[in-house]
Structure formats: structure tokens, C-alpha cells
Design a protein around this motif. Structure first.
Motif, PDB file in Angstrom:
ATOM      1  N   GLY A  74       0.785  -1.224   0.000  1.00 54.31           N
ATOM      2  CA  GLY A  74       0.000   0.000   0.000  1.00 54.31           C
ATOM      3  C   GLY A  74       0.817   1.274   0.000  1.00 54.31           C
ATOM      4  O   GLY A  74       2.006   1.275  -0.331  1.00 54.31           O
ATOM      5  N   ASN A 189      -8.317  -2.379   3.586  1.00 61.00           N
ATOM      6  CA  ASN A 189      -6.892  -2.156   3.813  1.00 61.00           C
ATOM      7  C   ASN A 189      -6.210  -3.446   4.271  1.00 61.00           C
ATOM      8  O   ASN A 189      -5.140  -3.816   3.774  1.00 61.00           O
ATOM      9  N   ARG A 192      -5.968  -6.072   1.507  1.00 61.75           N
ATOM     10  CA  ARG A 192      -4.823  -5.823   0.621  1.00 61.75           C
ATOM     11  C   ARG A 192      -3.532  -6.411   1.189  1.00 61.75           C
ATOM     12  O   ARG A 192      -2.698  -6.941   0.461  1.00 61.75           O
ATOM     13  N   LEU A 265      -6.770  -2.893  -4.988  1.00 61.15           N
ATOM     14  CA  LEU A 265      -7.472  -2.619  -3.739  1.00 61.15           C
ATOM     15  C   LEU A 265      -7.180  -1.222  -3.218  1.00 61.15           C
ATOM     16  O   LEU A 265      -7.941  -0.689  -2.404  1.00 61.15           O
TER      17      LEU A 265
END
Length: 290
Positions: A74, A189, A192, A265
Motif C-alpha cells: 500500500g 486495507n 490488501r 485494492l
């Protein structure tokens, strides 16, 4: 030394709807009850924003020093990417918590509701121990529960309380869909990062449930708020305005249930934030018209 842009990125601005929307909805309830106080609403928003940014920096620090972010998919983390030292990020997190405490103390003095100090202390403790301390509860599949409470029930009902100075049942009811939408941000989150969190020892709810069940949980977190709105139509038909945001839920649900991973994502996270803001704005207007 991290640049200002990197500090802003480290604050994770895409998560800020979690702070803005509950205060917006709580203020909508206060307006509908005929006792809105804009200065207190602004202070409540300041508290919420500072806590959200503080928890983001605190997570950055704690996950960074544990090495959880070493293989992150991320957005950039300050400590994990080594653009800032752990101490710098820790100071930023503690500074946000301290500023939130000061703003919250002003609200306590204005309302003379001293029990709010306990709620504020619990919120700061929850923010820190999510990934901080020796036994972080975020590593024990309790993150979504905490988000529901401290980015749903507490800020919605609390924002209404500091303005009308009593606990509103409408605010408590309104906090349910808002809490679920806040949870959806954490769910996607963690979805992911599910394949890296497990090996790193971070036992999130996504790790416990597995990717496929987490996808269903995400969809539920987006669908149930609209069901809750339908239930609240008995309070006022105006709350049905929030249903206009429903089309924004289709694409992210389809993407997640379709098996999206990694960077895809991240786009879902962005779409979820937009849905959260649209739902919150429409819901707030509907509640204000009660």
C-alpha cells in the motif's frame, strides 16, 4: 529528512473521511434537534482529525519498528521506507494526540461534562495500542471493533452531545451505518495486506477469516448501512436521501468480490472513501431535516 509531501502522505489523507463523516453526521443530528453549535462542531472535527492523523502516524511508527511494513503493497510509510526516523514519527503521533486532548478539554470545559475526559482518554489509548505496546490489539483481530466504536459510535454520538448536551438516541442509531462504513476502510486495507500481515505476525481479522470471507465482510459493511437507513426512515423520510449514494457502492463491491488484489485494492480504498463522504453528506442533510 522527510519532505512536507511525504509527511502529508504519511498522514494517509485517504483515511480522513473516517474523521470528517462522523462529525458531519453528529452535527446533522444536532441541527435536526434544533440546537446546533458550530464552534463546538469545529472543535469536535479538530479532535477527530487529530486523532485520525495521530493513529496513522502511530501505526506507521509501531509497524515500522516491528518490520511489519518491510514488504508493504500500500501507500508509503515513513518509517518503513526510511524517509523519517522512528523517533520523528513517534513525536508527530504524540503531538497529534496532545493537540487532540487540548481541543477535547476545551469541549469538556464548555459542556461541564467531565466524564468526556474518560472517553477521550480511551480514544487516545485505543489509537496507540492498535499497533503499539507489547500486545497490540490490532494484531489480535480486534481492529474493526475498535474502529466501529471510536470512528462510529463515539464521534457521532459525542459530536451531537457536545452541542445539545444530552445523549440522543437518533445519534446512536445514526452511528451504526457510519461505524460500518469506517470499518469497511480498515477491512479493505487489511484485505490488501492479508498475505504479508500473516507471515509478519500481524493477526488481523482478514488473516483470521481468510481473503474470501473478508471480501464478503467488506461487501456487508457497504450494504448494511443502506439497510440501516431504510430502518431509520420511520424517524424521518428525509434520511432516505442517503440511499442516493448507493450506486457508488456497486463498483468497489464488484471489484472486491471479483477477487482484486494488491494495487487494485488501493483504488477500492479510494472509492470507499468517496462513498463514505457522499453517504455522510446526504445522511447529514436528511438528519438535519428531521
Amino acid at each position: 529528512m522527510a519532505t512536507p509531501g511525504q509527511w502529508i502522505a504519511g498522514a494517509r489523507p485517504r483515511t480522513l473521511p473516517n474523521a470528517v463523516v462522523p462529525v458531519m453526521v453528529g452535527t446533522g443530528v444536532a441541527f435536526g434537534l434544533g440546537d446546533v453549535n458550530w464552534w463546538r462542531a469545529v472543535l469536535a472535527l479538530l479532535v477527530a482529525l487529530l486523532l485520525q492523523i495521530g493513529v496513522n502516524y502511530a501505526n506507521d511508527y509501531s509497524d515500522g519498528v516491528r518490520g511489519t511494513d518491510d514488504r508493504r503493497v500500500g501507500p508509503m510509510r515513513l518509517v518503513g521506507s526510511k524517509v523519517a526516523t522512528p523517533r520523528q514519527v513517534l513525536v508527530a503521533a504524540l503531538g497529534c494526540f496532545a493537540a487532540a486532548a487540548v481541543a477535547g478539554l476545551v469541549l469538556v470545559v464548555l459542556t461541564q461534562a467531565w466524564w468526556i475526559l474518560l472517553v477521550g482518554a480511551a480514544a487516545i489509548a485505543a489509537a496507540w495500542f492498535y499497533t503499539g505496546g507489547t500486545t497490540p490489539y490490532g494484531y489480535r483481530a480486534l481492529g474493526e471493533l475498535s474502529v466501529f466504536v471510536f470512528f462510529g459510535v463515539v464521534p457521532v454520538a459525542g459530536t451531537t452531545f457536545v452541542q445539545v448536551e444530552y445523549l440522543s438516541t437518533v445519534a446512536l442509531a445514526a452511528s451504526v451505518p457510519i461505524g460500518l462504513l469506517s470499518c469497511s476502510m480498515l477491512v479493505v486495507n487489511n484485505l490488501r495486506d492479508v498475505h504479508t500481515d500473516g507471515p509478519a505476525g500481524k493477526k488481523t481479522l482478514a488473516v483470521v477469516l481468510g481473503a474470501e470471507r473478508t471480501r464478503v465482510l467488506y461487501a456487508a459493511c457497504l450494504v448494511v448501512p443502506f439497510v440501516a437507513v431504510l430502518a431509520m426512515v420511520t424517524v424521518s423520510p428525509w434520511v432516505a436521501l442517503a440511499l442516493l449514494a448507493a450506486p457508488l457502492a456497486i463498483a468497489p463491491i464488484r471489484t472486491v468480490l471479483g477477487g482484486a488484489v494488491g494495487p487494485a485494492l488501493i483504488r477500492v480504498l479510494q472509492a470507499t472513501g468517496k462513498l463514505q463522504l457522499a453517504f455522510g453528506l446526504l445522511f447529514s442533510v436528511g438528519l438535519a431535516l428531521i
